[in-house]
Structure formats: structure tokens, C-alpha cells
Design an enzyme around this catalytic site. Structure first.
Site, PDB file in Angstrom:
ATOM      1  N   HIS A   1       0.849  -1.210   0.000  1.00  0.00           N
ATOM      2  CA  HIS A   1       0.000   0.000   0.000  1.00  0.00           C
ATOM      3  C   HIS A   1       0.880   1.255   0.000  1.00  0.00           C
ATOM      4  O   HIS A   1       0.621   2.212  -0.734  1.00  0.00           O
ATOM      5  CB  HIS A   1      -0.938   0.011   1.223  1.00  0.00           C
ATOM      6  CG  HIS A   1      -1.834  -1.189   1.278  1.00  0.00           C
ATOM      7  ND1 HIS A   1      -2.481  -1.601   2.417  1.00  0.00           N
ATOM      8  CD2 HIS A   1      -2.172  -2.082   0.309  1.00  0.00           C
ATOM      9  CE1 HIS A   1      -3.178  -2.698   2.148  1.00  0.00           C
ATOM     10  NE2 HIS A   1      -3.011  -3.001   0.895  1.00  0.00           N
TER      11      HIS A   1
ATOM     12  N   ASN B   1       2.377   9.210  -6.238  1.00  0.00           N
ATOM     13  CA  ASN B   1       2.852  10.570  -5.929  1.00  0.00           C
ATOM     14  C   ASN B   1       4.114  10.927  -6.715  1.00  0.00           C
ATOM     15  O   ASN B   1       4.266  12.057  -7.181  1.00  0.00           O
ATOM     16  CB  ASN B   1       3.087  10.716  -4.425  1.00  0.00           C
ATOM     17  CG  ASN B   1       1.775  10.739  -3.667  1.00  0.00           C
ATOM     18  OD1 ASN B   1       0.723  11.025  -4.253  1.00  0.00           O
ATOM     19  ND2 ASN B   1       1.815  10.452  -2.376  1.00  0.00           N
TER      20      ASN B   1
ATOM     21  N   CYS C   1      12.443  -3.301 -23.278  1.00  0.00           N
ATOM     22  CA  CYS C   1      11.578  -2.168 -22.910  1.00  0.00           C
ATOM     23  C   CYS C   1      11.788  -1.658 -21.482  1.00  0.00           C
ATOM     24  O   CYS C   1      12.106  -0.490 -21.285  1.00  0.00           O
ATOM     25  CB  CYS C   1      10.116  -2.554 -23.085  1.00  0.00           C
ATOM     26  SG  CYS C   1       9.704  -2.811 -24.804  1.00  0.00           S
TER      27      CYS C   1
ATOM     28  N   LYS D   1      15.245   0.192 -20.573  1.00  0.00           N
ATOM     29  CA  LYS D   1      15.523   1.441 -21.308  1.00  0.00           C
ATOM     30  C   LYS D   1      14.468   2.511 -20.972  1.00  0.00           C
ATOM     31  O   LYS D   1      14.782   3.685 -20.858  1.00  0.00           O
ATOM     32  CB  LYS D   1      15.620   1.167 -22.812  1.00  0.00           C
ATOM     33  CG  LYS D   1      14.367   1.358 -23.624  1.00  0.00           C
ATOM     34  CD  LYS D   1      14.609   1.209 -25.105  1.00  0.00           C
ATOM     35  CE  LYS D   1      13.310   0.938 -25.864  1.00  0.00           C
ATOM     36  NZ  LYS D   1      12.249   1.895 -25.695  1.00  0.00           N
TER      37      LYS D   1
ATOM     38  N   LYS E   1      12.766 -13.535 -21.253  1.00  0.00           N
ATOM     39  CA  LYS E   1      11.637 -14.336 -20.765  1.00  0.00           C
ATOM     40  C   LYS E   1      11.362 -15.454 -21.758  1.00  0.00           C
ATOM     41  O   LYS E   1      11.864 -15.427 -22.889  1.00  0.00           O
ATOM     42  CB  LYS E   1      10.393 -13.475 -20.541  1.00  0.00           C
ATOM     43  CG  LYS E   1       9.806 -12.874 -21.785  1.00  0.00           C
ATOM     44  CD  LYS E   1       8.516 -12.121 -21.450  1.00  0.00           C
ATOM     45  CE  LYS E   1       7.973 -11.440 -22.691  1.00  0.00           C
ATOM     46  NZ  LYS E   1       6.850 -10.584 -22.440  1.00  0.00           N
TER      47      LYS E   1
END
Ligand SMILES: NC(=O)c1ccc[n+]([C@@H]2O[C@H](COP(=O)([O-])OP(=O)(O)OC[C@H]3O[C@@H](n4cnc5c(N)ncnc54)[C@H](O)[C@@H]3O)[C@@H](O)[C@H]2O)c1
Length: 438
Positions: A217, A225, A268, A271, A324
Site C-alpha cells: 500500500h 505521488n 523495454c 531502457k 523471458k
């Protein structure tokens, strides 16, 4: 049921009122006389929506009593919920003074109580507290054993101040950490009717889940923020951005990416995170959370490398090279980084990845291998069985069914197995099992 509740702060007082409302007889215990007086007078000791009316009603029903007498409370109940405070000590550790003092008193009472009693710790406790600290105290003081003379368990509390009664009635789930079915069954009787899933697990896991939830949380708030600070500097509406981010229930607000395993990589995430950090720097925006993500990912790779080096093995089989499964993309694959590091340390590597064959690689991937890791290309082998056969240690970075079947069939007892994926459980595959995180 006859229930005693120790600690009548936010958690304890709300639990007392709700359980009495549900028809149970509840004895509240606290060391602060003012709180006991308030409850005796039908008033609430905490400011919470709905508590003024509820407390008046349940005290008038005659099902609520309060005391500072630990013995009386335990003798007159079959189950105790322990909700005393566990604040921060000045050095950040958990101050368990109140909890340990209470454990002494509860243990002493159990020396005299013949009937087995169930103690449910509901205060937030650092993992290991119930089994390593509270259980020894209570066993010593009572002269009895957990599991026979009494039953200890841990049930994390998920209510939020401001909406405690609603959260009590509709928690995200009920988690029961217990080593005996007796405790689980009693808590099922108490909370099994709630409209949520009930999961029984180990005491330590239940203690950890509570911390993990609160940390998550805090992480979510800080992520929103931090993003908002960058949005402000860029003149972008942060509310719109975060609203759209949250509408993706497939990858964002979902279990995706939340399974422990190996480091992130690929073409992705690294970078784009780097570009975000650069963008923030050029706008004088501090983003320590995201900066920490990069650092943490590096630590994860270093830890895996250390596990392999610590084994002392020299012939290494690497199963999975792409970032992956199901892709041949090697750009910024953490497995490539790891392989390079191990080669640099003089280890002999053979690599298997069903999707990575130098002969069939084209375009950017082939260029990437030839330019950045030509020495790795030469180590790639087409056959899983050969890689397994030649290795003293296997690094498993592919979590697909074929790999698991191959390992089940061909791994040997004398091999070390470093599983970075969590696909298997210790003992499932032959070999000396070294998980990355367990
Ligand atoms: N407040 C929340 O929203 C919330 C939510 C989930 C979990 N928790 C956890 O629940 C626990 C209690 O939180 P809280 O906010 O209700 O605390 P609190 O400080 O409001 O209340 C704790 C109570 O325990 C009493 N107490 C201390 N020593 C005692 C003893 N020996 N015997 C009996 N009573 C004793 C104190 O007098 C006090 O009334 C903490 O571990 C907290 O982290 C709190």
C-alpha cells in the site's frame, strides 16, 4: 462464543463491538482504566464511524463486559483476540514490550486453566514473533505446550481507521496462520460467514502477509505521488494518467508481474525506466522510488551470480537465455549479464534456449549477439539433454512445461540446481536444490 479481547484501541474496540453485535459474549481487557470506564458507560474509546451507536447498543445488550484482570478474562472465555499496540521503537524496530508482558501474564493464567484455550494474535507482529518469542514465553510460564494445553495462531487484521466497522464486516480476505486445525476451526466459526475468502497458512507466512500488504500500500501511494511530481513538471494531468493506468486490469491492477522470480530485463523495461529517470533529472524531479527499482534489480542479479559462484562448481548449464520464455530477444536479458559474468570468472558454460539459435537469429537480435556477446553465441547448444548431462550446476531460467519435464527426466542427484523461476519445488527435480529466494 465466549471471547476475550486484549487491547481496546482501534482494532480491539471495533472487534469487541462487532463481535458482541453478532451475538457473542465479549470481555474487553485494557490497562487504561479510562478506556474501561468509557465502555462500561456505553461509550466508544475510539472515534470511528458508527461506533457511538454500536457501542451504546451492544453494552445495553449485556453481552459486553470489561476488566483489567487477565485471569478473569481468560477463565471466562474460550478464545482470546490479542490486539495490543506494537509501535515503532526509536531505532525502527517493533516495540513488543506490551505484547511480551501480556504473553507472560497469559502463560501464567494457562498454568491454572485446565481447558485448552485459543490465543489469536491480531496485532501486527514481525515474522517469527509468535513462534520464536511469544510461544516460548507462554510455554515456560504455563508449563504446557502449544498444540495441547493451548493453541496459538496469528490472524492479521486488515481494517482501516475511518471505515473500521465496514472493513470488519467485509475484509479483503481472512488469513489464518496456525499450526493446529483446532485454531483454524474456531476462527472459521467466528469469521467464516464473512463475504470473503478464508485461507489457512503457516503462522510465519500470515505474519509476513500483513507486512507485505502494508508495504505494498505504501509503495502504491508513493508510486502515484512520484508519478504525479513528474506529471506536474511535464504539464500532464496526473489524475488522468493514473486513472488510465488503473483501468488496465490485465497487466497493471492484476497479479501480473507479482510472482517472485528472476530480475526484469528485455528491450523495454530497462531502457524506458532509464529514460524516465533522465527526464526527471532534466526537470529537477526526484524519483527515489524508481531509482531504487533499478538498484534492486541489479542486486537480484548479483545475488544469483553469488549463489552460483558460492557453489564452487565450474561446469555450468544455463537453461534459458532470453529475458523471458517464448522470445528470442536477448537485449538486456539478465541471463546474458549473468552468463557474461560467469564466463569472466572462468566458468565453463553451455546454454540451452529453445527459441535462441544463432543460426536462425535474424536482424536486431543477430546483430546484438554478434556485436555485444559473440562469445555467448558459440556456447548455445540446441539440445537440453546435452546441457543437463554436461553440467555440474544447472541455472534454470525457463519456466515452461518442456523444461520442467526435461529436468525431471534428466537431472541427476549430484547436480546443483539454481532455480530462478520458481517452477519447481525443492525435491521435485533430482539434484541439490538452490532456489534464488528460498
Ligand atoms: N489501527 C489500525 O488501523 C490497525 C489496522 C490493522 C492492524 N493494526 C495493528 O493492531 C494492533 C493494535 O493497533 P491499534 O491501532 O488498535 O492500537 P492502539 O494503540 O489504538 O491500542 C492498543 C491498546 O492496547 C492496550 N494495551 C497495552 N498493553 C496492554 C496489556 N498488557 N493488556 C491489555 N491491553 C493493553 C493499550 O492501552 C491500548 O488501548 C497494532 O499491532 C497495529 O499495528 C492496526
Amino acid at each position: 462464543m465466549d471471547i476475550s479481547i486484549f487491547g481496546l484501541g482501534y482494532v480491539g474496540a471495533v472487534s469487541l463491538a462487532c463481535l458482541a453485535r453478532d451475538g457473542h459474549n465479549v470481555i474487553g481487557v485494557d490497562v487504561e482504566p479510562a478506556k474501561l470506564d468509557l465502555i462500561r458507560a456505553g461509550k466508544t474509546p475510539v472515534v470511528e464511524e458508527g461506533m457511538v451507536e454500536l457501542m451504546t447498543r451492544v453494552v445495553a445488550s449485556g453481552r459486553v463486559s470489561v476488566t483489567d484482570d487477565v485471569q478473569k478474562a481468560i477463565m471466562e472465555s474460550e478464545i482470546s483476540l490479542v490486539c495490543v499496540g506494537t509501535p515503532s521503537a526509536p531505532n525502527g524496530s517493533q516495540d513488543q514490550t506490551a505484547m511480551q508482558r501480556l504473553a507472560h501474564s497469559m502463560g501464567k493464567v494457562m498454568q491454572r486453566k485446565a481447558a485448552p484455550h485459543i490465543f489469536v494474535f491480531r496485532s501486527t507482529l514481525v515474522p517469527g514473533t509468535v513462534e520464536d518469542t511469544l510461544r516460548p514465553i507462554m510455554e515456560r510460564e504455563s508449563g504446557k505446550r502449544d498444540g495441547t494445553g493451548f493453541h496459538l495462531c496469528f490472524q492479521p487484521e486488515f481494517l482501516r481507521e475511518g471505515s473500521s466497522i465496514r472493513d470488519f464486516d467485509k475484509p479483503p480476505y481472512t488469513i489464518i496462520g496456525a499450526s493446529s486445525p483446532v485454531a483454524v476451526e474456531s476462527l472459521r466459526r467466528l469469521f467464516g460467514h464473512l463475504p470473503c475468502e478464508l485461507h489457512a497458512t503457516s503462522i510465519r507466512a500470515a505474519e509476513m502477509v500483513k507486512y507485505c500488504c502494508n508495504n505494498f500500500h505504501a509503495l502504491k501511494i508513493t508510486f502515484a505521488n512520484e508519478t504525479a511530481r513528474l506529471c506536474e513538471a511535464l504539464g500532464v494531468n496526473c489524475f488522468e494518467v493514473m486513472d488510465l493506468v488503473c483501468r488496465d486490469r490485465q497487466l497493471n491492477i492484476s497479479p501480473a508481474y507479482l510472482k517472485p522470480g528472476f530480475a526484469y530485463g528485455g528491450s523495454c523495461l530497462p531502457k524506458d525506466l532509464r529514460a524516465t529517470m533522465y527526464l526527471a533529472k532534466t526537470h529537477d524531479v526526484d524519483m527515489p522510488l524508481l531509482a531504487g527499482v533499478q538498484q534492486s534489480n541489479r542486486i537480484h542479479i548479483e545475488r544469483a551470480i553469488a549463489k552460483v559462484l558460492d557453489s564452487g562448481k565450474r561446469r555450468i548449464g544455463v537453461i534459458g537465455l532470453a529475458f523471458k520464455a517464448g522470445t528470442d530477444d536477448l537485449r538486456e536479458s539478465p541471463m546474458v549479464l549473468m552468463a557474461e559474468h560467469l564466463i569472466g570468472k572462468g566458468l565453463q558454460l553451455r546454454i540451452y534456449d529453445p527459441d535462441v539459435h544463432l543460426s536462425s537469429l535474424i536482424g536486431a537480435n543477430r546483430r546484438y549477439i554478434e556485436q555485444h556477446v559473440p562469445h555467448i553465441g558459440a556456447l548455445v547448444c540446441r539440445d537440453l539433454q546435452t546441457v543437463i548431462a554436461e553440467a555440474e550446476l544447472l541455472i534454470v531460467a525457463l519456466g515452461d512445461r518442456d523444461t520442467l519435464d526435461g529436468l525431471r527426466a534428466h537431472a541427476r542427484e549430484d547436480q546443483v540446481l539454481v532455480d530462478l523461476t520458481g517452477i519447481s519445488h525443492p525435491g521435485e527435480i533430482r539434484g541439490n536444490y538452490v532456489g534464488l529466494c528460498w
